[in-house]
Design an enzyme around this catalytic site. Structure first.
Site, PDB file in Angstrom:
ATOM      1  CE  LYS A 125      38.558  14.701  75.221  1.00  0.00           C
ATOM      2  NZ  LYS A 125      39.791  14.133  74.675  1.00  0.00           N
ATOM      3  NE  ARG A 142      45.218  10.915  69.383  1.00  0.00           N
ATOM      4  CZ  ARG A 142      44.238  11.766  69.629  1.00  0.00           C
ATOM      5  NH1 ARG A 142      43.046  11.563  69.119  1.00  0.00           N
ATOM      6  NH2 ARG A 142      44.455  12.816  70.386  1.00  0.00           N
ATOM      7  NE  ARG A 186      36.121  25.442  72.320  1.00  0.00           N
ATOM      8  CZ  ARG A 186      36.543  24.175  72.441  1.00  0.00           C
ATOM      9  NH1 ARG A 186      36.205  23.441  73.486  1.00  0.00           N
ATOM     10  NH2 ARG A 186      37.290  23.628  71.503  1.00  0.00           N
ATOM     11  NE  ARG A 238      40.949  25.539  69.985  1.00  0.00           N
ATOM     12  CZ  ARG A 238      40.892  24.298  70.490  1.00  0.00           C
ATOM     13  NH1 ARG A 238      40.776  24.095  71.794  1.00  0.00           N
ATOM     14  NH2 ARG A 238      40.962  23.257  69.689  1.00  0.00           N
ATOM     15  NE  ARG A 247      38.599  20.604  65.786  1.00  0.00           N
ATOM     16  CZ  ARG A 247      38.142  21.595  66.553  1.00  0.00           C
ATOM     17  NH1 ARG A 247      37.679  22.711  66.002  1.00  0.00           N
ATOM     18  NH2 ARG A 247      38.157  21.479  67.856  1.00  0.00           N
TER      19      ARG A 247
END
Ligand code: IMP
Ligand code: MG
Length: 369
Positions: free
Chosen positions: A193, A268, A307, A313, A325
């Protein structure tokens, strides 16, 4: 919404409302004039439709004539008014009612008064269908007013913008913000995104509003809204939608000349989507599309794990957290998909492929909006 030449106009006064105003003026004037046979003088070109409807409704005998003045070019009233066709009959001793489509600065009205100065009419009354009190700079009395309107340019029912719009039966108002492309961008974690938002921003000259960034900015800079948001977060409560909307509103206002916005991370919930629609409407604009990048779960998991190896992360390193998630994302966005689909604004875009291929797919959607 309609477009005339280069400008966009929105619905403002319906045919029915115009008709009611004309009828009310007819009733008042017929009542005041009693049994005199009046001469109605229409001011061309703008008043042709009003005069036609007016005299059709007028319940008693009357005469109709026109004079033609020119004062307007494009959107601006000019001081310089020319008389193109003057009076062609003797009106001395007559009761005259001027029928104007609109009175703006009053310059035209001044010219009309000058024309009638030496006419020796028995009575001169002014009737205007539309009147912009904030723009009026003269002090000639207006005897009959159909509708008072704000100082914004209108078209329709005889009124034009550079020649177009006179034929429209209803009234349209110039939009304060012209055409914008406003997108709500969605995508599960790992869909790319952020990368795509950057391309869209460049190509379409849009402002990218990431709600997370806006929050962090407001809190870091201790803005009033940031402090307010923080007070809820410190108590472990959700920040009320209105606070978020106020922050987004501030971002939109900071960029008043933008060609459009990409909303990222908002809305949201249904309530937030409605609030965003309202915000856009207040700006004379709208959300044009919700674009969701669609990527298969397995591909997402693979991408995020990849990633995680380099980004460090933590939430990208654990497969079960990643799957969670993704599940969360679909649970939360399903309602929004329905919300925008109901307005025919939902566009799912295949997010698997090279970055260029995906950008191309997004461009195809946006170019058709
Ligand atoms: P004024 O002389 O400034 O009062 O303007 C009167 C004339 O300007 C009208 O007869 C119209 O021809 C034009 N005009 C004023 N406002 C508008 C508008 O909003 N739309 C279209 N024409 C307008
Ligand atoms: Mg006019």
């Amino acid at each position: 919404m309609i477009k005339l030449h280069d400008l966009y106009f929105k619905s403002f006064i319906s045919e029915q409302e115009v008709d009611t105003a004309v009828q009310r003026m007819v009733d008042e004037i017929a009542n005041d004039l009693q049994d005199e046979v009046p001469v109605f003088v229409g001011i061309l070109n703008g008043s042709f439709m009003f005069v036609s409807d007016f005299v059709k409704k007028y319940p008693k005998p009357c005469e109709v004539t026109f004079i033609k003045l020119a004062s307007y070019e494009g959107l601006k009233s000019s001081e310089d008014i020319q008389r193109l066709i003057g009076l062609t009959q003797d009106l001395s001793g007559r009761k005259v009612v001027i029928l104007e489509d609109i009175i703006d600065s009053g310059n035209t009205l001044e010219a009309i008064h000058r024309i009638f100065e030496n006419e020796m009419v028995d009575e001169l009354k002014i009737a205007t269908l539309f009147y912009k009190p904030e723009a009026y700079k003269k002090d000639y009395k207006l005897h009959y007013i159909g509708l008072e309107i704000p100082n914004k340019f209108i078209v329709g029912y005889g009124l034009d913008y550079n020649g177009l719009g006179r034929d429209l039966p209803a009234i349209y108002q110039l939009k304060t913000t012209q055409h914008m492309t406003n997108l709500v961008l969605f995508g599960p974690p790992g869909a790319g995104k952020g990368t795509q938002a950057n391309f869209l921003k460049e190509k379409y000259n849009l402002i990218h509003i990431s709600t997370g960034d806006v929050f962090r900015f407001n809190i870091k800079n201790e803005t009033a809204l940031g402090m307010l948001a923080k007070s809820f977060m410190d108590k472990g409560e959700l920040v009320p939608d209105q606070v978020t909307i106020d922050m987004l509103n501030a971002e939109v206002e900071k960029n008043a000349d933008a060609k459009g916005f990409i909303f990222d991370g908002f809305p949201r919930t249904n309530a937030q989507a409605e609030a965003l629609d309202q915000l856009m409407e207040d700006k004379d604009s709208q959300i044009n599309a919700m674009i969701a990048l669609e990527v298969d779960d397995e591909v997402l998991v693979e991408r995020l794990l990849e990633r995680g190896k380099t980004s460090g992360r933590k939430d990208d390193a654990d497969e079960s957290i990643i799957r969670n998630r993704i599940t969360e994302y679909y649970k939360k966005t399903a309602i929004l998909k329905d919300y925008y689909a109901a307005q025919d604004k939902y566009y799912g875009v295949d997010g698997v492929g090279s970055i260029n291929e995906i950008t191309e797919r997004l461009n195809n959607v946006i170019d058709k909006l």
